[in-house]
Design an enzyme around this catalytic site. Structure first.
Site, PDB file in Angstrom:
ATOM      1  N   LYS A   6      35.062 -31.545 -16.475  1.00 33.08           N
ATOM      2  CA  LYS A   6      34.230 -30.160 -16.938  1.00 33.08           C
ATOM      3  C   LYS A   6      32.937 -30.529 -17.954  1.00 33.08           C
ATOM      4  O   LYS A   6      32.960 -31.762 -18.493  1.00 33.08           O
ATOM      5  CB  LYS A   6      35.346 -29.461 -17.922  1.00 33.08           C
TER       6      LYS A   6
HETATM    7  P1  NAD Z   1      31.488 -15.131 -18.801  1.00 26.94           P
HETATM    8  O1  NAD Z   1      30.113 -15.670 -19.510  1.00 26.94           O
HETATM    9  O2  NAD Z   1      30.992 -14.592 -17.408  1.00 26.94           O
HETATM   10  O3  NAD Z   1      32.242 -14.128 -19.335  1.00 26.94           O
HETATM   11  C1  NAD Z   1      32.639 -14.044 -20.806  1.00 26.94           C
HETATM   12  C2  NAD Z   1      32.955 -12.798 -21.367  1.00 26.94           C
HETATM   13  O4  NAD Z   1      33.510 -12.746 -22.504  1.00 26.94           O
HETATM   14  C3  NAD Z   1      31.438 -12.249 -21.888  1.00 26.94           C
HETATM   15  O5  NAD Z   1      31.411 -10.825 -21.309  1.00 26.94           O
HETATM   16  C4  NAD Z   1      31.218 -12.308 -23.196  1.00 26.94           C
HETATM   17  O6  NAD Z   1      30.623 -11.360 -23.680  1.00 26.94           O
HETATM   18  C5  NAD Z   1      32.773 -12.225 -23.465  1.00 26.94           C
HETATM   19  N1  NAD Z   1      33.188 -12.812 -24.976  1.00 26.94           N
HETATM   20  C6  NAD Z   1      32.938 -13.853 -25.449  1.00 26.94           C
HETATM   21  N2  NAD Z   1      33.471 -14.193 -26.512  1.00 26.94           N
HETATM   22  C7  NAD Z   1      34.340 -13.258 -26.885  1.00 26.94           C
HETATM   23  C8  NAD Z   1      34.986 -12.895 -27.913  1.00 26.94           C
HETATM   24  N3  NAD Z   1      35.012 -13.644 -29.172  1.00 26.94           N
HETATM   25  N4  NAD Z   1      35.672 -11.820 -27.763  1.00 26.94           N
HETATM   26  C9  NAD Z   1      35.625 -11.124 -26.886  1.00 26.94           C
HETATM   27  N5  NAD Z   1      34.944 -11.462 -25.852  1.00 26.94           N
HETATM   28  C10 NAD Z   1      33.995 -12.462 -25.828  1.00 26.94           C
HETATM   29  O7  NAD Z   1      32.467 -16.146 -18.567  1.00 26.94           O
HETATM   30  P2  NAD Z   1      33.716 -16.072 -17.243  1.00 26.94           P
HETATM   31  O8  NAD Z   1      33.131 -16.939 -16.027  1.00 26.94           O
HETATM   32  O9  NAD Z   1      34.060 -14.841 -17.128  1.00 26.94           O
HETATM   33  O10 NAD Z   1      34.874 -17.150 -17.934  1.00 26.94           O
HETATM   34  C11 NAD Z   1      35.592 -16.565 -18.879  1.00 26.94           C
HETATM   35  C12 NAD Z   1      36.757 -17.297 -19.238  1.00 26.94           C
HETATM   36  O11 NAD Z   1      37.634 -17.508 -17.549  1.00 26.94           O
HETATM   37  C13 NAD Z   1      36.739 -18.897 -19.526  1.00 26.94           C
HETATM   38  O12 NAD Z   1      37.730 -19.165 -20.446  1.00 26.94           O
HETATM   39  C14 NAD Z   1      36.422 -19.776 -18.510  1.00 26.94           C
HETATM   40  O13 NAD Z   1      36.697 -21.053 -18.634  1.00 26.94           O
HETATM   41  C15 NAD Z   1      37.359 -19.158 -17.307  1.00 26.94           C
HETATM   42  N6  NAD Z   1      37.140 -19.350 -16.005  1.00 26.94           N
HETATM   43  C16 NAD Z   1      35.997 -19.002 -15.375  1.00 26.94           C
HETATM   44  C17 NAD Z   1      35.951 -19.313 -13.979  1.00 26.94           C
HETATM   45  C18 NAD Z   1      34.683 -18.668 -13.187  1.00 26.94           C
HETATM   46  O14 NAD Z   1      34.579 -19.080 -11.984  1.00 26.94           O
HETATM   47  N7  NAD Z   1      33.901 -18.266 -14.216  1.00 26.94           N
HETATM   48  C19 NAD Z   1      37.074 -19.865 -13.234  1.00 26.94           C
HETATM   49  C20 NAD Z   1      38.053 -20.279 -14.001  1.00 26.94           C
HETATM   50  C21 NAD Z   1      38.466 -19.886 -15.439  1.00 26.94           C
END
Ligand code: NAD
Length: 476
Positions: free
Chosen positions: A107
């Site tokens: 990561k």
């Molecule tokens: P992203 O940046 O696209 O979206 C995150 C969202 O959460 C944003 O809309 C942001 O404004 C919101 N956010 C941030 N802090 C917040 C808070 N304190 N309260 C409420 N909302 C809040 O990110 P993502 O890619 O969707 O990732 C989200 C989660 O999913 C992370 O934990 C990431 O590790 C996990 N994840 C993502 C992927 C991927 O393919 N993108 C894969 C596996 C896991």
């Protein structure tokens, strides 16, 4: 997010690992080898921006190299720190093992608020970060393959791929150095929505087993289930959209960084997402009720809680007040080890992150394979498949005419049956199969072992056992 008294994210993952590993009969030394993070590289680099030199700090952590390349996203957030990337790298190891993606766990992260920088500035910063990692083999098609995570997406992955290719001009597999790229630059159809799609497939699979659904005190299908979502970003938006548009779920609340929206009648996910894109937050959204402290929505009465933002949001402080009987961890580590204990005692079922958000790495695996094979999935078979289906349809129609029965195949059936699978259909099929197979492997452990009473331990058990097997067969 978790309270001071609670262990941090890295420790929380360790506690969950410990709960599972004690149930396996592994030699002490091997247990320790699997637990620890192999290496974490910290990089500081300067970029001249806005007339000044700005120093940025980033990390790339490699948890396990029992399989290579290692794989895991790159996160852009001000909260990024070494403990966090190490915890996320460890989760990647067990996640890849669980869904049989042939990678070790890694990561990365950069301490930055992407909203503070213009696009061309972000490009400069990303390219410099990528350069620092590439020159140390921490980005490479054969050793370490990043992907998007919070705060990054196709755009950043494309800049990273280009930086690698400029530094390795004769590497014919250069595009495979990173996944989650745009389709026009070596990406694969279906990757953008893959994690959210995987969350949907995970829930669909869970609801195929009435006895599992009953363990959460629920019944029936996904249709009509009330869902609370935290974070309407890549993962949360796609999961909420598919669940509401295709499975009949009702998204009754969405919590974002600047507050939340509550509407028991159901939120129009696309409409809210459009609003957020335009206004950078949920505040002012005209439909539903605005709640200033979005965190209270996590405690809302609902059937399914879907945290899809950051870690530690369900913690020792609020876990007792969480009413959802079913929690699906779309984010990584949203439930702390302490909260996990409290929720289990309350009888809640948690579909763990290791499994729930594995759709992203699964489709990343397909993209990596596509890049290495230099051909789009379905390109060779599609028309041949269509021709064979046409043969069957022609024969059925001939038989029907010759026998005088006069059966007609409906145009809708013919349309669907005659269409050969393209890349998107194949990606969806591979993802669905992966999510179903992985659920079944967890479920088997969950139901067959008297010392396992939750899906998280089951997921860790499957993951750790596979990593141990890999070390066992290859030697250290
Ligand atoms: P992203 O940046 O696209 O979206 C995150 C969202 O959460 C944003 O809309 C942001 O404004 C919101 N956010 C941030 N802090 C917040 C808070 N304190 N309260 C409420 N909302 C809040 O990110 P993502 O890619 O969707 O990732 C989200 C989660 O999913 C992370 O934990 C990431 O590790 C996990 N994840 C993502 C992927 C991927 O393919 N993108 C894969 C596996 C896991």
């Amino acid at each position: 997010m978790q309270t001071q008294k609670e262990p941090g994210f890295r420790e929380s993952v360790n506690l969950m690992f410990n709960r599972a590993v004690t149930l396996l009969d592994l030699p002490q030394g091997l247990e320790e080898k699997i637990r620890v993070c192999n290496a974490t590289y910290t990089v500081r680099f300067g970029v001249r921006l806005r007339g000044d030199i700005h120093t940025f700090k980033g990390y790339r952590s490699v948890h396990s190299e029992h399989m290579e390349p290692v794989k895991g996203g790159i996160r852009y957030a001000t909260s990024v720190n070494q403990q966090e990337v190490e915890a996320l790298a460890a989760l990647m190891t067990f996640k890849c093992a669980l869904v049989e993606a042939p990678f070790g766990g890694s990561k990365g992260g950069l301490c930055i608020d992407p909203r503070e920088w213009e696009e061309h500035e972000l490009e400069q910063i990303t390219r410099r970060f990528a350069y620092e990692l590439v020159k140390r083999d921490l980005i490479s098609p054969s050793q370490n393959v990043p992907a998007p995570d919070m705060g990054t997406g196709e755009r950043e992955m494309s800049w990273i791929a280009d930086t690698y290719q400029r530094m390795n001009t004769t590497d014919i597999n250069g595009k495979a150095c990173v996944t989650g790229k745009p389709v026009t630059n070596g990406g694969i159809q279906g990757r953008v929505e893959a994690t959210g799609r995987g969350v949907q497939y995970a829930l669909q699979e869970f609801f195929r087993y009435p006895e599992d659904v009953a363990k959460a005190g629920l019944s029936g299908t996904l249709d009509g289930k009330r869902v609370v979502v935290q974070g309407l970003g890549n993962v949360g938006y796609h999961a909420a959209k598919f669940l509401s548009e295709e499975d009949g779920c009702k998204i009754i609340a969405v919590a974002e960084w600047d507050g939340g929206i509550h509407d028991p009648k159901g939120i129009d996910v696309q409409d809210l997402r459009d609003w957020i894109s335009k206004h950078r937050g949920v505040k002012g959204y005209p439909n539903g009720t605005y709640v200033e402290n979005g965190m209270v929505l996590i405690e809302e009465e609902c059937d399914i809680l879907l945290p899809a933002a950051i870690e530690g949001v369900v913690n020792a402080e609020n876990a007792a007040r969480v009413k959802a009987p079913l929690i699906i961890e779309a984010a990584n580590g949203p439930v702390t080890a302490k909260a996990d204990e409290i929720l289990r005692q309350k009888g809640a079922v948690i579909i763990p992150d290791l499994y729930a958000n594995a759709g992203g790495v699964t489709v990343s695996y397909f993209e990596w394979v596509k890049n290495l094979s230099h051909i789009r999935f379905g390109r060779m078979q599609r028309r041949q498949e269509e021709a064979r289906h046409q043969l069957v349809v022609d024969e059925l129609e001939r038989l029907s005419a010759d026998s005088g029965i006069g059966w007609q195949l409906s145009p809708n059936f013919k349309d669907k049956y005659l269409r050969g699978a393209g890349e998107l259909e194949l990606v969806r099929s591979g993802l669905d199969d992966t999510m179903r197979t992985a659920y079944q492997s967890m479920r088997e452990v969950w139901h067959s072992r008297s010392d396992v009473d939750d899906l998280r331990v089951a997921a860790y058990l499957v993951g750790i056992a596979r990593v141990a097997q890999s070390y066992g067969t290859k030697g250290l």
